[in-house]
Structures are given as C-alpha cells and as structure tokens.
Design an enzyme around this catalytic site. Structure first.
Site, PDB file in Angstrom:
ATOM      1  N   LYS A  49       0.831  -1.201   0.000  1.00  0.00           N
ATOM      2  CA  LYS A  49       0.000   0.000   0.000  1.00  0.00           C
ATOM      3  C   LYS A  49       0.875   1.265   0.000  1.00  0.00           C
ATOM      4  CE  LYS A  49      -3.953   1.639   2.801  1.00  0.00           C
ATOM      5  NZ  LYS A  49      -4.732   1.281   4.014  1.00  0.00           N
ATOM      6  N   SER A  65      -9.536   1.220   3.159  1.00  0.00           N
ATOM      7  CA  SER A  65      -8.681   2.078   2.366  1.00  0.00           C
ATOM      8  C   SER A  65      -7.633   1.285   1.592  1.00  0.00           C
ATOM      9  CB  SER A  65      -7.988   3.097   3.271  1.00  0.00           C
ATOM     10  OG  SER A  65      -7.092   2.462   4.178  1.00  0.00           O
ATOM     11  N   SER A  97      -9.905  -1.500   7.218  1.00  0.00           N
ATOM     12  CA  SER A  97      -9.210  -1.234   5.959  1.00  0.00           C
ATOM     13  C   SER A  97      -8.465  -2.420   5.370  1.00  0.00           C
ATOM     14  CB  SER A  97      -8.232  -0.070   6.126  1.00  0.00           C
ATOM     15  OG  SER A  97      -8.920   1.139   6.185  1.00  0.00           O
TER      16      SER A  97
END
Length: 550
Positions: free
Chosen positions: A133, A214, A238
């Site tokens: 990420k 996310s 997330s």
C-alpha cells in the site's frame, strides 16, 4: 495506517460501518445442500475478453515449486506480473489498483535468482512478488504518498519495518497500490479507493462497484492476480473490508505483531499493517514474514513471547472440529440475502464438528462508536504531525496538509472535502482529558467488557460475523453507500480479525470474519483454514462492466 471506513455509528460517521448482504455463491452443494435453495445471481453483464493468465490464482507454494523445477525464475514471474498489470490494470478493464511500479523490481529478481542458484534461499517468500500500500515507506526509487499530491517528491529517510522485513524474506516489492487518500480519514463523504494521486480504483468483480477502502488497491490487485500477495493497513476495517469486497483472505493482526514504524499513520492505538491473499495459507506465510520486534515501535515488544515464526503450522483442514464459535448476531441484519448465506454457513460449520453458540453478542455492542472516532481525531493530529516532522521535504504538519489541499482544490478535492482533517486539527494534545477518557473507555468497552467478556461467558475460541456487505456502486456525487460491518470491536481492542471468502451476494463476494482475544492468531488461523477448506468459496473475478440485477 488504515481507514476511516471504520465501524462508527450513523450519527458520528455514517460511512463507517461495513457488513451486509448474503446469498449463495461458490459453496459446494455437496457440502452445503441447503444452499441450493438460495437465489442465483440473475443476468450478469457480459464479461470483457481477457486473455488467460498463466499465474492466475497461483499460490506461493506453486511459485516456489515452479522456481525449484526451473519452470519459473523470480525474473520471469516478475515479468509476467508486470505485463499483466499493464494489460488489465492500466489498460483493458483498467482497475487502477497499482499506483506505481518499482523500477528496481527486475534487478531485485535477478539478484534473488542468483541467490537461488548459489543455494541460498531465504524462505518461502524468496522471489515472490508483493504489492504494498502507498502509505508504507520505502527508501528506494518509489514514492510514498498515502495517495496525496502533498507528499510527492519527499522521500522517507529509511524503509518501514514492513518493507525491511519483506526485503529480508526475499520478497520482491513489485510496486505500490492505490488507496483511499490518507487511508480514508480525510472526509466523511469520500469515495473509497479514490486518491488525488491515483484516481479511483475499481472492483474487478464489477467495475462500477467499489473495492472498499482504504487498502482498495491491495484488494483489487490481489483479487485480479496482479501479484502473489499484498500488504494493506487497517485502523478499522481497511484490511478486512477490501478483502471481503474482493474475495480475499485478510488478516488484521493483534496490535504490535507487525511494526507500525514507517507507515503513514492515523491512530497509534489501532493502526496495523496486515496480509491480503487469495488463500489462508498464503496469508499465513506473509504474516510470518512481517511479524517481529522492532525497536522503533514499542508495541512490538509484547510480541517477543507471543509471535510465531511460522504461522502455517497452525493450519488444520479439520480446524472446525471441536471449535467453539460464538455468533455475534448484532452484526447481522443489514441484508436479508447475506444473513441467509451466513445462516447456511453456520449449519455447514456445525456439520464439520464446530460447537456454535448463537447468539454470542458483545455486551458493549455499539457503546464505543463515538469514543472511537474521538480518539482517532486526537491521534490523527498527534501521530501525523510526528510522522511529517521526520519526513524530509514533506509538509510539516496536518495544518500544512489542509492548506495544501485548499490551494490545490481542483486536483485534491474535486469530489469531497476534508471535514475530518479540520475536526482533527481543532483537537488538543494527547494529555487532554477528553482524549484520555475516550481511550480508556475504548479499551475497557471493547476488551474486558466486550470481546473478553463474551468469550469468557460462553468459553469461546472465536467470535464470527459477516465481514462487510457486497460492494456498493461507486458514487462521486454522494460518496460511499456502505452499511454494516463487524470490524470495529477487534479494531478498537487491538485484537486480531481474519476474514475468509464466504460466498457471493448478487454476484459480489462477501467474507466471514473470525475474531478473538489478543495474540490468538494461531486459533483464528486454524479455524479460518478449516472453514476455507470446507467451503472453498473463492472464485476469480470476471471483470464485468456492471451487474444486471433483475
């Protein structure tokens, strides 16, 4: 480090709760004949033409076997993934899940191939491409921006502990994944998976649906076999929500099992990185590589006597037998179809020898939603300011980020604003009584009076609930339409939570979550693996433009 797609009530943050629907999906009728009565998905749109991919759905063990036999090399595997990213992420269906490719990936692969030739193997991750990420620091040629244009051009001074551990394990960091900007803590009206730097990530199961935030890019990319496995991060939901929405296994570990050092933060009391994979075994392999004590993160000290060096040793295909599983019924009810699926899965677990306690609700369910959000506001300001102060060339504070966004409104705020940032900036220091009282309430209500209390009362091994509802239509005008979600108790407590593919609802994947006490990853993995091997619900995405529901 994760997201505001957390699990808050509708008054404090309406978009935070993730749970929802269920109807049948990839569950063997031989194992679950009761599921035959559940409605089929009607009339899906025609799938686009996508070429077969040699590495589609391949496991880490398959990759290692291929490299051992000479069929593959780390370089050839990396080249195949890079070509696939170009074919379907940047073109074709255009998932937009990868925000940046590592220009050093092929050179790293070559070096690892040489190590293999010299009989030096670092472990099961040797030569395996991983996407991480874009809030995880790498001190290399790549950017780390949390999806924000404000951080472009400033470079972290050193690798995050996660990146360091991946390199030590022999993994190839293939690139960075797109995400909900600032891990979805900027606005209460955001579109999950959108960032100013990367644009909108799409869901590979239906391209007009949201991948959930996310860690949206990590979820979509792994589901589409653009990497072997990926790393996401979570504050509340997330890792598990995008895993559920993309048909993946996701592990949100106990706080302190994986170091938070070098990950752009939201809140130190809840943030953690976590593995995202297509199988429980691959997630366990990646968890083993990421766990460890880090002097830069004091929370990891507790893991010295708690962490395992190899989490795959806990995987048991008969892991449901004798398991005492509590059903958190208050996390049900967002969608009739999903409830039907979950009820059928409970029957299936009973048939495999699980002892089901139903209901087994947390006595404090719904009582720490407001205090969670309050803690996140205080810690966001303190933690992000501390991170930015150590980042060369970056804006020096949350206040400066707010000012940058205002000055670059057309690029950074074309669809939604930064109301949560503004609320956080108005908060005082972490010595403020409002904050300390809220943090104490969070821990008491989610731990000893919450998860621990219900597990003690019913002598449970784990608690189960639907992870999140099926993916909603991406909507820039109104923001996310997510409802329900079971991530908040484990997130606020800092306890582990594992989601496993459970089936499909109207053609969209949904997951089932198993969560429990601190450091109970071995138990959760055993039960999650037993469930996975029984149900085998994962199916690869078809990249449908939309789903025709009639």
């Amino acid at each position: 480090m994760s997201q505001k797609d957390a699990t808050m009530n509708s008054t404090s943050l309406p978009r935070r709760r993730f749970l929802q629907t269920s109807a049948m999906a990839g569950v063997s009728a031989a194992v679950l004949p009761a599921l035959a009565a559940v409605r089929e998905v009607p009339c899906p749109a025609q799938a686009p033409e996508i070429k077969p991919f040699e590495l589609d759905e391949i496991t880490i063990a398959d990759l290692q076997a291929g490299m051992a036999s000479g069929k593959f090399s780390a370089r050839s595997i990396t080249e195949k993934y890079l070509a696939r990213i170009e074919e379907i992420d940047k073109r074709g269906p255009t998932l937009n899940s990868v925000i940046e490719i590592n220009p050093d990936a092929l050179a790293i692969a070559d070096a690892l191939d040489k190590e293999r030739k010299d009989q030096h193997l670092r472990g099961p991750m040797h030569g395996v491409p991983v996407l991480i990420k874009d809030n995880i620091d790498t001190a290399d040629s790549m950017q780390t921006t949390a999806g924000s244009l404000a951080l472009l051009g400033s470079k972290p001074a050193r690798d995050s502990f996660v990146a360091q551990k991946l390199r030590e394990s022999g993994a190839i960091i293939l690139g960075k994944t797109n995400l909900s900007e600032w891990a979805n803590i900027r606005s209460s009206h955001s579109s999950s998976g959108w960032s100013g730097r990367g644009g909108q990530t799409t869901n590979p199961y239906a391209l007009d649906r949201n991948p959930c935030g996310s860690s949206s890019g990590s979820g979509a990319a792994t589901a589409a076999s653009l990497c072997a496995v990926a790393v996401g991060s979570e504050t509340d939901g997330s890792v598990v929500c995008p895993s559920s929405a993309n048909g993946l296994v996701g592990i949100k570990p106990t706080l302190g099992l994986i170091s938070r050092a070098g990950i752009i933060p939201i809140a130190h009391s809840q943030d953690t990185a976590g593995p995202m994979a297509r199988t429980v075994r691959d997630a366990a392999i990646l968890l083993s590589a990421l766990a460890g004590v880090d002097p830069r993160d004091s929370a990891t000290a507790a893991s010295a006597s708690k962490a395992a060096t190899d989490y795959t040793k806990f995987l048991d295909p008969r892991g449901l037998r004798g398991a005492r599983i509590g059903v958190a019924r208050k996390y049900f009810g967002s969608n009739d179809a999903q409830d039907q699926l979950m009820n059928n899965l409970i029957v299936a677990m009973k048939r495999q020898g699980a002892d089901i306690v139903d209901p087994a609700d947390l006595p404090t369910h719904g009582k720490f939603d407001d205090t969670e959000f309050l803690v996140l506001l205080y810690e966001l300001k303190a933690d992000l300011n501390a991170y930015l102060a150590s980042r060369p060339g970056a804006p020096s504070s949350l206040k400066n980020i707010i000012e940058f966004n205002d000055s670059n409104r057309e690029k950074e705020m074309p669809y939604f604003g930064q109301d949560i940032f503004i609320k956080a900036e108005a908060k005082g220091p972490l010595t403020t009584k409002e904050y300390t009282d809220a943090l104490e309430a969070n821990h008491r209500l989610s731990r000893q009076e919450g998860i621990d209390a219900v597990m003690d009362q019913f002598h449970l091994d784990v608690i189960m609930a639907p992870t999140a509802g099926p993916a909603w239509l991406t909507d820039f005008a109104n923001g996310d339409h997510a409802v329900g979600g079971s991530s908040n108790a484990a997130a606020v407590a800092g306890y582990p939570d594992i989601t496993v593919p459970a089936g499909f609802v109207f053609g969209l994947p949904v997951g089932i979550s198993f969560f429990g006490r601190a450091w109970s990853e071995p138990t959760l993995l055993k039960i999650a693996y037993g469930f996975e091997q029984t149900i085998q619900a994962r199916r690869p995405p078809r990249f449908l433009p939309t789903l025709k529901l009639v």
